[in-house]
Design a protein around this motif. Structure first.
Motif, PDB file in Angstrom:
ATOM      1  N   ARG A   1      37.124  30.631 -49.769  1.00 53.80           N
ATOM      2  CA  ARG A   1      37.254  32.067 -49.519  1.00 53.80           C
ATOM      3  C   ARG A   1      36.225  32.489 -48.470  1.00 53.80           C
ATOM      4  N   LEU A   2      36.668  33.215 -47.465  1.00 56.45           N
ATOM      5  CA  LEU A   2      35.754  33.743 -46.455  1.00 56.45           C
ATOM      6  C   LEU A   2      34.890  34.837 -47.097  1.00 56.45           C
ATOM      7  N   GLY A   3      33.602  34.823 -46.780  1.00 58.11           N
ATOM      8  CA  GLY A   3      32.688  35.835 -47.289  1.00 58.11           C
ATOM      9  C   GLY A   3      32.398  35.729 -48.768  1.00 58.11           C
ATOM     10  N   ALA A   4      32.596  34.541 -49.344  1.00 58.15           N
ATOM     11  CA  ALA A   4      32.409  34.405 -50.789  1.00 58.15           C
ATOM     12  C   ALA A   4      30.941  34.230 -51.180  1.00 58.15           C
ATOM     13  N   GLY A   5      30.079  33.953 -50.205  1.00 57.70           N
ATOM     14  CA  GLY A   5      28.688  33.662 -50.553  1.00 57.70           C
ATOM     15  C   GLY A   5      27.788  34.847 -50.472  1.00 57.70           C
TER      16      GLY A   5
ATOM     17  N   ASP B   1      38.486  38.904 -31.584  1.00 67.60           N
ATOM     18  CA  ASP B   1      37.082  38.555 -31.350  1.00 67.60           C
ATOM     19  C   ASP B   1      36.522  37.805 -32.551  1.00 67.60           C
ATOM     20  N   GLY B   2      36.789  38.323 -33.750  1.00 69.28           N
ATOM     21  CA  GLY B   2      36.342  37.651 -34.969  1.00 69.28           C
ATOM     22  C   GLY B   2      36.963  36.276 -35.125  1.00 69.28           C
ATOM     23  N   LEU B   3      38.235  36.155 -34.747  1.00 69.38           N
ATOM     24  CA  LEU B   3      38.923  34.875 -34.818  1.00 69.38           C
ATOM     25  C   LEU B   3      38.279  33.858 -33.881  1.00 69.38           C
ATOM     26  N   HIS B   4      37.954  34.293 -32.669  1.00 70.80           N
ATOM     27  CA  HIS B   4      37.301  33.396 -31.708  1.00 70.80           C
ATOM     28  C   HIS B   4      35.904  33.007 -32.188  1.00 70.80           C
ATOM     29  N   ARG B   5      35.153  33.955 -32.780  1.00 66.77           N
ATOM     30  CA  ARG B   5      33.818  33.626 -33.311  1.00 66.77           C
ATOM     31  C   ARG B   5      33.928  32.598 -34.436  1.00 66.77           C
ATOM     32  N   LEU B   6      34.874  32.811 -35.345  1.00 65.79           N
ATOM     33  CA  LEU B   6      35.061  31.869 -36.448  1.00 65.79           C
ATOM     34  C   LEU B   6      35.417  30.483 -35.909  1.00 65.79           C
TER      35      LEU B   6
ATOM     36  N   SER C   1      31.408  20.165 -47.316  1.00 61.21           N
ATOM     37  CA  SER C   1      30.168  20.891 -47.610  1.00 61.21           C
ATOM     38  C   SER C   1      29.818  21.857 -46.479  1.00 61.21           C
ATOM     39  N   ALA C   2      29.904  21.389 -45.250  1.00 60.93           N
ATOM     40  CA  ALA C   2      29.550  22.223 -44.094  1.00 60.93           C
ATOM     41  C   ALA C   2      30.507  23.403 -43.942  1.00 60.93           C
ATOM     42  N   LEU C   3      31.797  23.166 -44.123  1.00 64.31           N
ATOM     43  CA  LEU C   3      32.768  24.249 -43.978  1.00 64.31           C
ATOM     44  C   LEU C   3      32.676  25.260 -45.120  1.00 64.31           C
ATOM     45  N   ALA C   4      32.298  24.808 -46.301  1.00 64.10           N
ATOM     46  CA  ALA C   4      32.109  25.738 -47.423  1.00 64.10           C
ATOM     47  C   ALA C   4      31.019  26.751 -47.090  1.00 64.10           C
ATOM     48  N   GLY C   5      29.904  26.266 -46.556  1.00 67.82           N
ATOM     49  CA  GLY C   5      28.816  27.165 -46.156  1.00 67.82           C
ATOM     50  C   GLY C   5      29.227  28.105 -45.042  1.00 67.82           C
ATOM     51  N   LEU C   6      29.962  27.594 -44.082  1.00 63.24           N
ATOM     52  CA  LEU C   6      30.433  28.421 -42.968  1.00 63.24           C
ATOM     53  C   LEU C   6      31.366  29.518 -43.463  1.00 63.24           C
ATOM     54  N   ALA C   7      32.300  29.179 -44.312  1.00 63.08           N
ATOM     55  CA  ALA C   7      33.253  30.176 -44.817  1.00 63.08           C
ATOM     56  C   ALA C   7      32.528  31.313 -45.522  1.00 63.08           C
ATOM     57  N   ALA C   8      31.510  30.980 -46.283  1.00 59.50           N
ATOM     58  CA  ALA C   8      30.764  32.007 -47.016  1.00 59.50           C
ATOM     59  C   ALA C   8      30.060  32.987 -46.078  1.00 59.50           C
TER      60      ALA C   8
END
Length: 193
Positions: A189-193, A104-109, A68-75
């Motif tokens: 999916r990243l950015g799906a939300g 930079d984006g990879l490190h933030r993720l 659940s937590a990772l789904a929200g993060l990915a979005a």
């Protein structure tokens, strides 16, 4: 018919996976090395991944809150533009390909993944992120020269690709003989939300 109970613990990590085209390109660059160094324990191409957080052995009950937590993060994170570049090794035993692109984006993720994991009450050994894709390991009893293979990859530069999915992965390490096998427990999916 399989009457074996589900394991009470599972080895888990969170990762990104290159698309098949990127993996095929790297596999082609490694063809001579895989033939020339058969005693290395080569990872299966379908298991190649970029680990963002290795959580280790967890109780199976810890997985649902993570989902659940990772789904929200990915979005909340956009897809990343990455590439596979060069090669290297850790301690002369582990062969890897480097990661290029939106580091930079990879490190933030990765930092956000680790924060989410911690917010789920899961303690894990937080090592600094060194973005790479593990290709092979030398056997303890075999002095194979991983640095030679890494040097042969120095000029490799794969085409850029988009990391579009965040994966929660389980593995069978410690669950019997044979090679390590990975399986997606879930992917978002990243950015799906």
């Amino acid at each position: 018919m399989n009457d074996l109970p589900e394991p009470s613990t599972i080895r888990v990590f969170v990762a990104l996976a290159p698309p098949d085209e990127a993996k095929d390109e790297l596999a082609e660059a490694l063809w001579a090395a895989t033939a020339g160094y058969p005693r290395l324990r080569w990872n299966r191409i379908e298991d190649w991944h970029v680990t963002l957080a290795f959580l280790g052995e967890l109780p199976a009950t810890a997985v649902p809150p993570l989902r659940s937590a990772l789904a929200g993060l990915a979005a909340s994170h956009a897809a990343l533009h990455l590439g596979l570049r060069g090669g290297g090794h850790f301690d002369g035993r582990l062969l890897w390909s480097g990661i290029d692109g939106d580091l930079d984006g990879l490190h933030r993720l990765a930092a956000d993944v680790r924060d989410v994991v911690g917010s789920c009450g899961i303690a894990f050994n937080e090592r600094p992120l060194r973005p790479h894709l593990t290709l092979a390991r030398a056997r303890r009893d075999d002095p194979t020269s991983v640095p030679e293979v890494a040097a042969a990859l120095a000029g490799f530069a794969g085409r850029p690709w988009r990391a579009e999915r965040l994966h929660l992965v389980g593995s069978n390490v410690g669950r019997g003989p044979g090679p390590i096998r990975y399986r997606d427990l879930e992917a978002w999916r990243l950015g799906a939300g």
